[in-house]
Write a protein that holds these residues in place. Structure first.
Motif, PDB file in Angstrom:
ATOM      1  N   ILE A   3     -63.935 -46.868 -50.011  1.00  0.00           N
ATOM      2  CA  ILE A   3     -63.735 -46.247 -51.323  1.00  0.00           C
ATOM      3  C   ILE A   3     -62.735 -47.116 -52.075  1.00  0.00           C
ATOM      4  O   ILE A   3     -61.553 -47.173 -51.728  1.00  0.00           O
ATOM      5  CB  ILE A   3     -63.217 -44.806 -51.198  1.00  0.00           C
ATOM      6  CG1 ILE A   3     -64.156 -43.961 -50.324  1.00  0.00           C
ATOM      7  CG2 ILE A   3     -63.101 -44.167 -52.586  1.00  0.00           C
ATOM      8  CD1 ILE A   3     -63.642 -42.550 -50.059  1.00  0.00           C
ATOM      9  N   ILE A  39     -58.965 -46.362 -50.840  1.00  0.00           N
ATOM     10  CA  ILE A  39     -58.601 -44.945 -50.899  1.00  0.00           C
ATOM     11  C   ILE A  39     -59.021 -44.288 -49.587  1.00  0.00           C
ATOM     12  O   ILE A  39     -60.168 -44.429 -49.147  1.00  0.00           O
ATOM     13  CB  ILE A  39     -59.281 -44.251 -52.092  1.00  0.00           C
ATOM     14  CG1 ILE A  39     -58.813 -44.884 -53.405  1.00  0.00           C
ATOM     15  CG2 ILE A  39     -58.983 -42.757 -52.087  1.00  0.00           C
ATOM     16  CD1 ILE A  39     -59.524 -44.347 -54.633  1.00  0.00           C
ATOM     17  N   GLU A  40     -58.094 -43.590 -48.977  1.00  0.00           N
ATOM     18  CA  GLU A  40     -58.400 -42.911 -47.726  1.00  0.00           C
ATOM     19  C   GLU A  40     -59.118 -41.596 -47.995  1.00  0.00           C
ATOM     20  O   GLU A  40     -58.876 -40.937 -49.002  1.00  0.00           O
ATOM     21  CB  GLU A  40     -57.111 -42.642 -46.941  1.00  0.00           C
ATOM     22  CG  GLU A  40     -56.385 -43.905 -46.491  1.00  0.00           C
ATOM     23  CD  GLU A  40     -55.153 -43.594 -45.658  1.00  0.00           C
ATOM     24  OE1 GLU A  40     -54.848 -42.397 -45.488  1.00  0.00           O
ATOM     25  OE2 GLU A  40     -54.503 -44.543 -45.191  1.00  0.00           O
ATOM     26  N   GLY A  41     -59.992 -41.221 -47.077  1.00  0.00           N
ATOM     27  CA  GLY A  41     -60.716 -39.963 -47.216  1.00  0.00           C
ATOM     28  C   GLY A  41     -62.206 -40.155 -47.024  1.00  0.00           C
ATOM     29  O   GLY A  41     -62.682 -41.262 -46.738  1.00  0.00           O
ATOM     30  N   THR A  42     -62.947 -39.092 -47.191  1.00  0.00           N
ATOM     31  CA  THR A  42     -64.404 -39.109 -47.024  1.00  0.00           C
ATOM     32  C   THR A  42     -65.067 -38.847 -48.368  1.00  0.00           C
ATOM     33  O   THR A  42     -64.810 -37.820 -49.009  1.00  0.00           O
ATOM     34  CB  THR A  42     -64.859 -38.032 -46.016  1.00  0.00           C
ATOM     35  OG1 THR A  42     -64.194 -38.265 -44.764  1.00  0.00           O
ATOM     36  CG2 THR A  42     -66.357 -38.089 -45.814  1.00  0.00           C
ATOM     37  N   PHE A  43     -65.909 -39.765 -48.783  1.00  0.00           N
ATOM     38  CA  PHE A  43     -66.606 -39.607 -50.060  1.00  0.00           C
ATOM     39  C   PHE A  43     -67.738 -38.600 -49.879  1.00  0.00           C
ATOM     40  O   PHE A  43     -68.442 -38.623 -48.869  1.00  0.00           O
ATOM     41  CB  PHE A  43     -67.175 -40.952 -50.527  1.00  0.00           C
ATOM     42  CG  PHE A  43     -67.513 -40.996 -51.983  1.00  0.00           C
ATOM     43  CD1 PHE A  43     -66.525 -41.248 -52.928  1.00  0.00           C
ATOM     44  CD2 PHE A  43     -68.814 -40.788 -52.425  1.00  0.00           C
ATOM     45  CE1 PHE A  43     -66.819 -41.304 -54.280  1.00  0.00           C
ATOM     46  CE2 PHE A  43     -69.125 -40.826 -53.774  1.00  0.00           C
ATOM     47  CZ  PHE A  43     -68.124 -41.091 -54.707  1.00  0.00           C
ATOM     48  N   PHE A  81     -67.519 -45.517 -54.216  1.00  0.00           N
ATOM     49  CA  PHE A  81     -67.964 -45.660 -52.833  1.00  0.00           C
ATOM     50  C   PHE A  81     -68.797 -46.928 -52.704  1.00  0.00           C
ATOM     51  O   PHE A  81     -69.767 -47.126 -53.426  1.00  0.00           O
ATOM     52  CB  PHE A  81     -68.786 -44.439 -52.411  1.00  0.00           C
ATOM     53  CG  PHE A  81     -69.177 -44.438 -50.956  1.00  0.00           C
ATOM     54  CD1 PHE A  81     -68.213 -44.384 -49.966  1.00  0.00           C
ATOM     55  CD2 PHE A  81     -70.504 -44.494 -50.579  1.00  0.00           C
ATOM     56  CE1 PHE A  81     -68.558 -44.381 -48.621  1.00  0.00           C
ATOM     57  CE2 PHE A  81     -70.872 -44.487 -49.235  1.00  0.00           C
ATOM     58  CZ  PHE A  81     -69.896 -44.432 -48.255  1.00  0.00           C
ATOM     59  N   VAL A  85     -60.331 -39.118 -53.756  1.00  0.00           N
ATOM     60  CA  VAL A  85     -61.525 -39.878 -53.383  1.00  0.00           C
ATOM     61  C   VAL A  85     -62.473 -40.043 -54.567  1.00  0.00           C
ATOM     62  O   VAL A  85     -63.232 -41.024 -54.638  1.00  0.00           O
ATOM     63  CB  VAL A  85     -62.270 -39.233 -52.196  1.00  0.00           C
ATOM     64  CG1 VAL A  85     -61.461 -39.303 -50.925  1.00  0.00           C
ATOM     65  CG2 VAL A  85     -62.687 -37.798 -52.515  1.00  0.00           C
TER      66      VAL A  85
END
Length: 373
Positions: free
Chosen positions: A200, A243-247, A164, A159
């Motif tokens: 992201i 992009i997968e996920g949490t920033f 972001f 990430v």
């Protein structure tokens, strides 16, 4: 297919799309460029599945004249290198026999073996979102330059290799960090929208996009879906996976208050930082701020040390001392398009905040380094 085209227009289009060619792909057709001649003009497409670039040259009877429609996929590198070496400005592209492209330039004639265009993946999936954002090219390009450089290059935290991107009705905020430094910039939208979204975007994709935004007075249109983002500008369409996920949240990272603040001329400060970093052990420099000047110090054992000073334009609070990575500070200053910068000190363990003195909401953070004494 039979097309007459100028070398300048052809090279410009190929230079854009070749950045998305999958050089080492196990799928041979993705190592090529898809060329499509239609009634509206000549289009070029390349993709590595993560990044897709499409360039369209409209038929105008000057740059492009389409005599006969058709399509083919040709090896990207050989095609680009051959066209670059041709001397005549007018070129003819023709498919005389199946899966063979003939290029005619003056007395030169080149034949390249191609691949069936029907086997090339279709990346045009229509609109990603009913709402489109618009940002002026000059502003968007400078923002990418400022922010994307702060993204991490390590794949240990995917990430952080992205930027972001957050839209909130009237503005768009871009944020990037590598865990040591951070950049954030907020841009006003050209037209108000009720769209709220966040994503992201790979920093590498934004870098490639920024190189293509040549017409600074035009605008880039942006569409965001749950897994892709699309940019459209200057006859180009650039599409990237997200992009997968949490920033990580930056709400608690930016110090809410500060003890001291100084304003320095950016050009003089940058030159001084570049000088002292030459003799900085592991690039660590010391910054000593007083009422009227900033002293910069560095040292390499058994080699020597260096000291430089920069006058302070304005100041608030008491003096302070901190150590930080000079190379990272240089990157921040080089990518700040302003005459002066405002530096805020919030304590020995808090990040140093750098605010370019411009009309936009730009914020840079750099984490200090603990050193003896």
């Amino acid at each position: 297919m039979l097309v007459e085209i100028t070398k300048t227009a052809l090279l410009n289009a190929v230079q854009h799309v070749i950045k998305a060619v999958a050089v080492n792909s196990p799928i041979p057709i993705l190592q090529g460029i898809h060329i499509q001649a239609g009634e509206k003009g000549l289009s070029f497409t390349a993709s590595n599945t993560s990044l897709t670039i499409h360039s369209m040259i409209p038929q105008d009877d000057v740059s492009v004249i389409v005599r006969r429609t058709g399509a083919i996929v040709i090896p990207s590198r050989y095609f680009y290198d051959v066209v670059r070496k041709l001397t005549d400005e007018r070129l003819v592209l023709e498919i005389k026999e199946p899966l063979n492209l003939t290029i005619i330039s003056g007395h030169s004639q080149i034949r390249l073996c191609g691949m069936d265009s029907s086997e090339f993946p279709n990346f045009d999936n229509g609109a990603l979102s009913p709402n489109r954002l618009r940002i002026r090219n000059a502003l968007f390009r400078s923002t990418i330059k400022q922010v994307a450089i702060m993204a991490s290059t390590s794949e240990t935290r995917p990430v952080l290799t992205g930027v972001f991107f957050e839209c909130d009705n009237e503005s768009v905020t871009l944020i990037a960090t590598d865990g040591v430094r951070l950049a954030s910039r907020t841009l006003p939208l050209e037209s108000h929208t009720k769209l709220r979204c966040n994503a992201i975007i790979p920093a590498k994709s934004l870098y490639e996009l920024s190189k293509m935004l040549s017409n600074e007075e035009e605008s880039t249109e942006i569409e965001v879906s749950h897994n892709r983002v699309r940019f459209m500008a200057n006859g180009l369409r650039v599409e990237s996976v997200l992009i997968e996920g949490t920033f990580p949240s930056i709400k608690n990272v930016i110090p809410p208050s500060y003890l001291s603040e100084i304003v320095v001329d950016k050009a003089r400060f940058l030159k001084a930082v570049e000088c002292v970093t030459v003799l900085a052990s592991e690039n660590i420099i010391r910054l000593v701020a007083s009422a009227d000047k900033v002293k910069l110090l560095s040292r390499i054992a058994e080699i020597g040390d260096m000291e430089d000073e920069v006058p302070i334009v304005d100041s608030y609070g008491e003096g302070f001392i901190l150590s930080l990575n000079g190379k990272l500070l240089i990157d921040i200053l080089l990518n700040s398009d302003c005459a002066s910068v405002r530096i805020r000190y919030a304590g020995k363990t808090s990040p140093m905040v750098i605010l370019p003195d411009d009309s936009l909401m730009s914020v840079f953070l750099i984490t200090p380094v603990r050193t003896p004494n």
